[in-house]
Design an enzyme around this catalytic site. Structure first.
Site, PDB file in Angstrom:
ATOM      1  CE  LYS A   1      -4.095  -1.970   2.704  1.00  0.00           C
ATOM      2  NZ  LYS A   1      -4.822  -1.456   1.483  1.00  0.00           N
TER       3      LYS A   1
ATOM      4  NE  ARG B   1     -11.010  -9.390  -2.673  1.00  0.00           N
ATOM      5  CZ  ARG B   1     -11.210  -8.292  -3.868  1.00  0.00           C
ATOM      6  NH1 ARG B   1     -11.523  -8.513  -5.069  1.00  0.00           N
ATOM      7  NH2 ARG B   1     -11.349  -7.109  -3.508  1.00  0.00           N
TER       8      ARG B   1
HETATM    9  N1  BES Z   1      -8.474  -3.636   3.874  1.00  0.00           N
HETATM   10  C1  BES Z   1      -8.261  -3.221   2.458  1.00  0.00           C
HETATM   11  C2  BES Z   1      -9.807  -2.294   2.087  1.00  0.00           C
HETATM   12  C3  BES Z   1      -9.757  -0.955   2.933  1.00  0.00           C
HETATM   13  C4  BES Z   1      -9.394   0.029   2.213  1.00  0.00           C
HETATM   14  C5  BES Z   1     -10.525  -0.822   4.269  1.00  0.00           C
HETATM   15  C6  BES Z   1      -9.580   1.349   3.106  1.00  0.00           C
HETATM   16  C7  BES Z   1     -10.374   0.147   4.886  1.00  0.00           C
HETATM   17  C8  BES Z   1     -10.129   1.435   4.263  1.00  0.00           C
HETATM   18  C9  BES Z   1      -8.416  -4.244   1.602  1.00  0.00           C
HETATM   19  O1  BES Z   1      -7.852  -5.411   1.888  1.00  0.00           O
HETATM   20  C10 BES Z   1      -7.805  -3.954   0.126  1.00  0.00           C
HETATM   21  O2  BES Z   1      -6.708  -3.452   0.099  1.00  0.00           O
HETATM   22  N2  BES Z   1      -8.627  -3.877  -0.836  1.00  0.00           N
HETATM   23  C11 BES Z   1      -8.268  -3.544  -2.108  1.00  0.00           C
HETATM   24  C12 BES Z   1      -8.664  -4.259  -3.053  1.00  0.00           C
HETATM   25  C13 BES Z   1      -8.303  -3.869  -4.506  1.00  0.00           C
HETATM   26  C14 BES Z   1      -6.551  -4.467  -4.473  1.00  0.00           C
HETATM   27  C15 BES Z   1      -9.024  -4.960  -5.492  1.00  0.00           C
HETATM   28  C16 BES Z   1      -8.681  -1.883  -2.251  1.00  0.00           C
HETATM   29  O3  BES Z   1      -9.769  -1.723  -1.671  1.00  0.00           O
HETATM   30  O4  BES Z   1      -8.211  -1.118  -2.785  1.00  0.00           O
HETATM   31 ZN    ZN Z   2      -5.738  -5.077   1.414  1.00  0.00          ZN
END
Ligand code: BES
Ligand code: ZN
Ligand code: ZN
Length: 464
Positions: A240, A314
């Site tokens: 991230k 997921r």
């Molecule tokens: N934990 C995150 C989602 C999230 C983002 C929760 C911001 C709370 C605040 C999840 O694991 C994630 O990173 N999802 C990605 C999915 C993408 C890579 C398809 C996202 O939302 O960017």
């Molecule tokens: Zn994630």
């Protein structure tokens, strides 16, 4: 701070609610107007010489009472009174308790000098205590369970990691008479939960599956609650950006919420059997990390192409959902997860996204949420979005091939792990926006909000 229901009391300060119409005939109208008070929602006026705190109200809706009480309690916490009293009715007692307990919540675990509050006692005053006692006790249990969830969400990833999450669940089980089963990595391997194990592989903490059971004598229904418990989500090798990583301790909020729910249900002594399953995992990076390009074999045999290690929730839930369905033949199955940033884009930060096949269940939750003061919004599945999860090498890809509808494609990914006979029994709740806040809103303050606990308690109370 204690909160009690009483018939009569002499307190240091009295809290009164006024709308613009009531202001016109108020005995302190002149002073209030002089102070610039117009009885607008969430505005306050302290009349110290009269030991009175006047709060504005747009209308007598529960939402307005909850919000006004949240404003009032913050102001009382900053003042130097030892006790305060609020008059309550059957119609507003739940909202007032929530406003006071949740709006006044503070998390001081990591402050070397927590601010000392003078306010020790809050009294809720009503003529007929008997008529309100049950509502009062229920509201306190639910608000306390929400604070319990907030406390765990707010704990740092150093303190709250998969093994300590399991310890915390064991403690709750001891205190509330629940059954507790913990699966460590050895057991997870035996269960062929390779997808969940892959996500946690680069962490120095062992992954854990936490299964708690609340089993009353004659349950009306059996309900499984599944929670995403990512104690930290760095994104893994698909790292991230620095600013998005901050707050990712909250990626365990789904797991924390289901713990709060089973705590509330067992204290309310509901006639519903509840099973909570939490996938407690830390998503890190290192030489042993799972990678984009890996193909994982999930517990139900479906193969998943990893195209992004940040879509890890997921992968964990796929295995936990499958395990939960084999372990318990439930009447309903609900999962809670901070699953996608896309859910926030779709619905805003304040609303939990609801997905699933049963319109009736979604409708029931919409009603339960309205009653509880939480916001939920339905995001519809469709077959076109489903095709975006196709993989060239495996049965399914862990990310969609197109950038739009990301909350729904994540929900559709989970749907692949729901057995045919359970499709109508299942709902997925995306709490990515609603579980955490850095700016206060309604009765939520900085940090975890406890999203899900109130509306699920309201749903569980209505189960027949
Ligand atoms: N934990 C995150 C989602 C999230 C983002 C929760 C911001 C709370 C605040 C999840 O694991 C994630 O990173 N999802 C990605 C999915 C993408 C890579 C398809 C996202 O939302 O960017
Ligand atoms: Zn994630
Ligand atoms: Zn995540």
């Amino acid at each position: 701070m204690n909160i009690d229901l009483v018939q009569e009391i002499k307190s240091d300060v009295k809290v009164e609610f006024l709308d613009a119409k009531q202001l016109k005939s108020h005995k302190n109208k002149k002073t209030l107007l002089q102070a610039g008070f117009e009885a607008k929602q969430d505005t306050l006026c302290f009349l110290h010489e009269k030991a009175l705190l006047v709060c504005g109200l747009d209308s007598s809706s529960s939402d307005n009472f909850r919000s006004a009480c949240s404003t009032a309690i913050k102001s009382l916490n900053a003042a130097h009174y030892k006790s305060a009293s609020f008059s309550v009715t059957k119609a507003n007692i739940q909202a007032i308790v929530e406003g006071i307990v949740l709006g006044g919540y503070e998390f001081n675990e990591y402050k070397s000098k927590p601010t000392k509050r003078k306010l020790k006692n809050v009294y809720l005053v009503c003529k007929d205590i008997k008529a309100l006692q049950k509502s009062f006790e229920e509201a306190i249990i639910i608000a306390d369970a929400t604070c319990f969830t907030r406390d765990i969400v707010n704990a740092t990833p150093e303190d709250l990691n998969p093994p300590s999450f399991a310890d915390l669940a064991k403690k709750l089980a001891r205190e509330n008479g629940l059954k507790c089963e913990i699966l460590g990595e050895k057991e997870l391997r035996k269960e062929k939960m390779e997808s969940m194990l892959a996500v946690g592989r680069a962490s120095r903490h062992d992954s854990k599956l936490i299964h708690l059971t609340y089993k009353p004598k004659n349950p009306k229904k059996i309900i499984s609650l599944i929670g995403k418990g990512l104690t930290y989500d760095s994104g893994g090798l698909s790292l991230k950006p620095a600013t998005s990583m901050v707050t990712m301790k909250m990626d365990k909020a789904g797991g924390c919420a289901v713990l709060g729910m089973i705590k509330a249900a067992s204290e309310l002594k509901l006639d519903v059997e509840i099973h909570t399953f939490i996938g407690a995992v830390e998503n890190m990076l290192g030489g042993d990390a799972y990678k984009p390009d890996d193909v994982l074999v999930t517990r139900n045999g479906l193969t998943v192409e990893v195209r992004n290690t940040d879509a890890e929730g997921r992968l964990v839930l796929a295995d936990v959902l499958d395990y939960a369905q084999d372990k318990v033949k439930a009447d309903y199955m609900f999962d809670f997860a901070t699953l996608t940033g896309a859910c926030m884009v779709a619905l805003g930060q304040y609303t939990t996204g609801v997905m699933g096949h049963s319109s009736k269940l979604k409708h029931d939750f919409s009603k339960a949420a309205t009653k509880s003061g939480e916001l939920v919004g339905s995001l519809p599945f469709n077959k076109h979005l489903k095709t975006l999860l196709k993989s060239g090498i495996a049965d399914i890809s862990n990310v969609s091939s197109k950038p739009y509808g990301g909350a729904i494609t994540a929900g559709l990914f989970l749907d692949r792990f729901i057995k045919e006979e359970n499709k109508e029994k299942w709902l997925h709740f995306d709490i990515a926006g609603s579980a955490y806040t850095e700016t206060p809103w309604d009765c939520n303050v900085y940090g975890g909000t406890g999203a899900g606990v109130r509306f699920m308690s309201s749903f569980l109370k209505s189960v027949k």
